[in-house]
Design a protein around this motif. Structure first.
Motif, PDB file in Angstrom:
ATOM      1  N   ILE A   1       0.864  -1.182   0.000  1.00  0.00           N
ATOM      2  CA  ILE A   1       0.000   0.000   0.000  1.00  0.00           C
ATOM      3  C   ILE A   1       0.894   1.222   0.000  1.00  0.00           C
ATOM      4  O   ILE A   1       1.783   1.362   0.841  1.00  0.00           O
ATOM      5  CB  ILE A   1      -0.924   0.003   1.224  1.00  0.00           C
ATOM      6  CG1 ILE A   1      -1.785  -1.251   1.225  1.00  0.00           C
ATOM      7  CG2 ILE A   1      -1.791   1.246   1.236  1.00  0.00           C
ATOM      8  CD1 ILE A   1      -2.543  -1.457   2.494  1.00  0.00           C
ATOM      9  N   ARG A   2       0.660   2.101  -0.956  1.00  0.00           N
ATOM     10  CA  ARG A   2       1.488   3.294  -1.115  1.00  0.00           C
ATOM     11  C   ARG A   2       0.573   4.509  -1.174  1.00  0.00           C
ATOM     12  O   ARG A   2      -0.459   4.499  -1.824  1.00  0.00           O
ATOM     13  CB  ARG A   2       2.304   3.196  -2.394  1.00  0.00           C
ATOM     14  CG  ARG A   2       3.203   4.390  -2.630  1.00  0.00           C
ATOM     15  CD  ARG A   2       4.050   4.212  -3.847  1.00  0.00           C
ATOM     16  NE  ARG A   2       4.981   3.112  -3.582  1.00  0.00           N
ATOM     17  CZ  ARG A   2       5.383   2.254  -4.507  1.00  0.00           C
ATOM     18  NH1 ARG A   2       4.930   2.321  -5.723  1.00  0.00           N
ATOM     19  NH2 ARG A   2       6.245   1.313  -4.206  1.00  0.00           N
ATOM     20  N   GLU A   3       1.001   5.541  -0.505  1.00  0.00           N
ATOM     21  CA  GLU A   3       0.256   6.794  -0.480  1.00  0.00           C
ATOM     22  C   GLU A   3       0.690   7.662  -1.642  1.00  0.00           C
ATOM     23  O   GLU A   3       1.882   7.900  -1.828  1.00  0.00           O
ATOM     24  CB  GLU A   3       0.522   7.510   0.843  1.00  0.00           C
ATOM     25  CG  GLU A   3      -0.345   8.698   1.079  1.00  0.00           C
ATOM     26  CD  GLU A   3      -1.784   8.321   1.344  1.00  0.00           C
ATOM     27  OE1 GLU A   3      -2.652   8.925   0.693  1.00  0.00           O
ATOM     28  OE2 GLU A   3      -2.034   7.461   2.170  1.00  0.00           O
ATOM     29  N   LYS A   4      -0.256   8.109  -2.439  1.00  0.00           N
ATOM     30  CA  LYS A   4       0.033   9.032  -3.529  1.00  0.00           C
ATOM     31  C   LYS A   4      -0.287  10.443  -3.029  1.00  0.00           C
ATOM     32  O   LYS A   4      -1.364  10.968  -3.253  1.00  0.00           O
ATOM     33  CB  LYS A   4      -0.813   8.698  -4.763  1.00  0.00           C
ATOM     34  CG  LYS A   4      -0.529   7.340  -5.336  1.00  0.00           C
ATOM     35  CD  LYS A   4       0.836   7.327  -5.952  1.00  0.00           C
ATOM     36  CE  LYS A   4       1.092   6.025  -6.643  1.00  0.00           C
ATOM     37  NZ  LYS A   4       2.386   5.940  -7.246  1.00  0.00           N
ATOM     38  N   ALA A   5       0.663  11.021  -2.313  1.00  0.00           N
ATOM     39  CA  ALA A   5       0.450  12.327  -1.695  1.00  0.00           C
ATOM     40  C   ALA A   5       0.916  13.433  -2.626  1.00  0.00           C
ATOM     41  O   ALA A   5       1.960  13.332  -3.243  1.00  0.00           O
ATOM     42  CB  ALA A   5       1.190  12.417  -0.372  1.00  0.00           C
TER      43      ALA A   5
ATOM     44  N   ILE B   1      -4.775   6.386  -2.675  1.00  0.00           N
ATOM     45  CA  ILE B   1      -4.097   5.249  -2.069  1.00  0.00           C
ATOM     46  C   ILE B   1      -3.968   4.198  -3.159  1.00  0.00           C
ATOM     47  O   ILE B   1      -4.932   3.905  -3.863  1.00  0.00           O
ATOM     48  CB  ILE B   1      -4.916   4.673  -0.904  1.00  0.00           C
ATOM     49  CG1 ILE B   1      -5.239   5.749   0.116  1.00  0.00           C
ATOM     50  CG2 ILE B   1      -4.189   3.506  -0.268  1.00  0.00           C
ATOM     51  CD1 ILE B   1      -6.310   5.340   1.089  1.00  0.00           C
ATOM     52  N   GLU B   2      -2.759   3.645  -3.328  1.00  0.00           N
ATOM     53  CA  GLU B   2      -2.546   2.599  -4.317  1.00  0.00           C
ATOM     54  C   GLU B   2      -2.201   1.301  -3.602  1.00  0.00           C
ATOM     55  O   GLU B   2      -1.261   1.246  -2.815  1.00  0.00           O
ATOM     56  CB  GLU B   2      -1.407   2.972  -5.266  1.00  0.00           C
ATOM     57  CG  GLU B   2      -1.157   1.917  -6.313  1.00  0.00           C
ATOM     58  CD  GLU B   2       0.027   2.239  -7.194  1.00  0.00           C
ATOM     59  OE1 GLU B   2      -0.105   2.092  -8.410  1.00  0.00           O
ATOM     60  OE2 GLU B   2       1.080   2.643  -6.652  1.00  0.00           O
ATOM     61  N   ALA B   3      -2.985   0.256  -3.867  1.00  0.00           N
ATOM     62  CA  ALA B   3      -2.714  -1.082  -3.341  1.00  0.00           C
ATOM     63  C   ALA B   3      -2.275  -1.936  -4.522  1.00  0.00           C
ATOM     64  O   ALA B   3      -2.962  -2.006  -5.534  1.00  0.00           O
ATOM     65  CB  ALA B   3      -3.952  -1.662  -2.685  1.00  0.00           C
ATOM     66  N   LYS B   4      -1.117  -2.593  -4.386  1.00  0.00           N
ATOM     67  CA  LYS B   4      -0.517  -3.303  -5.513  1.00  0.00           C
ATOM     68  C   LYS B   4      -0.033  -4.674  -5.062  1.00  0.00           C
ATOM     69  O   LYS B   4       0.518  -4.810  -3.969  1.00  0.00           O
ATOM     70  CB  LYS B   4       0.648  -2.489  -6.055  1.00  0.00           C
ATOM     71  CG  LYS B   4       1.317  -3.043  -7.259  1.00  0.00           C
ATOM     72  CD  LYS B   4       2.418  -2.097  -7.714  1.00  0.00           C
ATOM     73  CE  LYS B   4       3.109  -2.611  -8.944  1.00  0.00           C
ATOM     74  NZ  LYS B   4       4.170  -1.727  -9.388  1.00  0.00           N
ATOM     75  N   SER B   5      -0.239  -5.681  -5.915  1.00  0.00           N
ATOM     76  CA  SER B   5       0.248  -7.025  -5.628  1.00  0.00           C
ATOM     77  C   SER B   5       0.670  -7.679  -6.934  1.00  0.00           C
ATOM     78  O   SER B   5       0.012  -7.524  -7.959  1.00  0.00           O
ATOM     79  CB  SER B   5      -0.834  -7.859  -4.957  1.00  0.00           C
ATOM     80  OG  SER B   5      -0.354  -9.159  -4.726  1.00  0.00           O
ATOM     81  N   SER B   6       1.783  -8.418  -6.879  1.00  0.00           N
ATOM     82  CA  SER B   6       2.230  -9.167  -8.047  1.00  0.00           C
ATOM     83  C   SER B   6       2.329 -10.650  -7.707  1.00  0.00           C
ATOM     84  O   SER B   6       3.142 -11.371  -8.272  1.00  0.00           O
ATOM     85  CB  SER B   6       3.576  -8.640  -8.545  1.00  0.00           C
ATOM     86  OG  SER B   6       4.544  -8.771  -7.542  1.00  0.00           O
TER      87      SER B   6
ATOM     88  N   GLU C   1       9.100  11.896   2.127  1.00  0.00           N
ATOM     89  CA  GLU C   1       9.522  10.671   1.479  1.00  0.00           C
ATOM     90  C   GLU C   1       8.294   9.785   1.309  1.00  0.00           C
ATOM     91  O   GLU C   1       7.398   9.799   2.148  1.00  0.00           O
ATOM     92  CB  GLU C   1      10.576   9.981   2.332  1.00  0.00           C
ATOM     93  CG  GLU C   1      11.808  10.824   2.540  1.00  0.00           C
ATOM     94  CD  GLU C   1      12.717  10.270   3.612  1.00  0.00           C
ATOM     95  OE1 GLU C   1      12.407   9.217   4.170  1.00  0.00           O
ATOM     96  OE2 GLU C   1      13.731  10.922   3.884  1.00  0.00           O
ATOM     97  N   PRO C   2       8.212   9.001   0.231  1.00  0.00           N
ATOM     98  CA  PRO C   2       7.026   8.178   0.031  1.00  0.00           C
ATOM     99  C   PRO C   2       6.885   7.124   1.127  1.00  0.00           C
ATOM    100  O   PRO C   2       7.872   6.573   1.614  1.00  0.00           O
ATOM    101  CB  PRO C   2       7.258   7.533  -1.333  1.00  0.00           C
ATOM    102  CG  PRO C   2       8.705   7.670  -1.590  1.00  0.00           C
ATOM    103  CD  PRO C   2       9.175   8.859  -0.832  1.00  0.00           C
ATOM    104  N   ALA C   3       5.662   6.878   1.522  1.00  0.00           N
ATOM    105  CA  ALA C   3       5.379   5.915   2.587  1.00  0.00           C
ATOM    106  C   ALA C   3       4.790   4.650   1.989  1.00  0.00           C
ATOM    107  O   ALA C   3       4.008   4.713   1.046  1.00  0.00           O
ATOM    108  CB  ALA C   3       4.399   6.519   3.573  1.00  0.00           C
ATOM    109  N   GLU C   4       5.188   3.512   2.532  1.00  0.00           N
ATOM    110  CA  GLU C   4       4.660   2.235   2.073  1.00  0.00           C
ATOM    111  C   GLU C   4       4.261   1.388   3.265  1.00  0.00           C
ATOM    112  O   GLU C   4       4.942   1.362   4.280  1.00  0.00           O
ATOM    113  CB  GLU C   4       5.697   1.467   1.256  1.00  0.00           C
ATOM    114  CG  GLU C   4       5.895   1.994  -0.124  1.00  0.00           C
ATOM    115  CD  GLU C   4       6.745   1.054  -0.970  1.00  0.00           C
ATOM    116  OE1 GLU C   4       6.916  -0.119  -0.600  1.00  0.00           O
ATOM    117  OE2 GLU C   4       7.231   1.514  -2.006  1.00  0.00           O
ATOM    118  N   ALA C   5       3.157   0.687   3.112  1.00  0.00           N
ATOM    119  CA  ALA C   5       2.726  -0.302   4.093  1.00  0.00           C
ATOM    120  C   ALA C   5       2.649  -1.644   3.374  1.00  0.00           C
ATOM    121  O   ALA C   5       2.536  -1.692   2.144  1.00  0.00           O
ATOM    122  CB  ALA C   5       1.367   0.074   4.665  1.00  0.00           C
TER     123      ALA C   5
END
Length: 166
Positions: free
Chosen positions: A97-101, A144-149, A110-114
């Motif tokens: 999960i990445r915040e598109k701020a 909010i971007e949620a990404k999975s590969s 700095e970009p935040a990731e969960a």
């Protein structure tokens, strides 16, 4: 309130895999022997399985940003997310999960990731990301971007949820 967009992503390993698949497919059409055709079918099957699994996994996901507290300069600001898997059958694996701020010129961050390793069917899990504001000012979080590969890391799918917060 929420608008959702779905996208597929192919990384470098996926492009390399697709290139090898095309080369094996060309070899199988020029000189069709049984082994070459079977290998080409296996390579195509893995591409389809990767796309289907990553697609179904994020189809009924709901990501909500929980209200963060006020941040201070050069101190960590924790942003929490509630992720709900609405599917009755498919679990979620390896969710980033990445915040598109969007920030003004006075507030560099700095970009935040969960990261969530697993969320079962009909399960609610929480994740947290840490932002470190470098200057004072107003930080506007829009998407909010949620990404999975998952499962093979070749083809990923991302879900963008628009949730504005300041």
């Amino acid at each position: 309130m929420f608008r959702t967009r779905y996208r597929y992503h192919v990384n470098f390993a996926g492009l390399l895999y697709l290139g090898v698949t095309v080369l094996v497919g060309l070899a199988a059409t020029i000189r069709p022997n049984n082994l070459m055709v079977w290998v080409f079918g296996l390579l195509l099957g893995l591409i389809v399985i990767s796309g289907i699994i990553s697609g179904f996994m994020l189809l009924r996901i709901r990501v909500t940003r929980l209200d963060p507290v006020h941040g201070r300069v050069d101190r960590p600001l924790e942003i929490r997310y509630a992720v709900t898997n609405g599917s009755r059958l498919f679990p979620i694996f390896d969710l980033q999960i990445r915040e598109k701020a969007e920030v003004d010129s006075n507030v560099p961050v700095e970009p935040a990731e969960a990261w969530i390793m697993h969320a079962g069917p009909r399960e609610l899990v929480h994740a947290s990301a840490v932002l470190v504001p470098r200057r004072r000012g107003c930080l506007q979080m829009r998407e909010i971007e949620a990404k999975s590969s998952f499962p093979f890391g070749m083809i990923g799918k991302s879900v963008r949820v628009r949730q504005e917060m300041e």
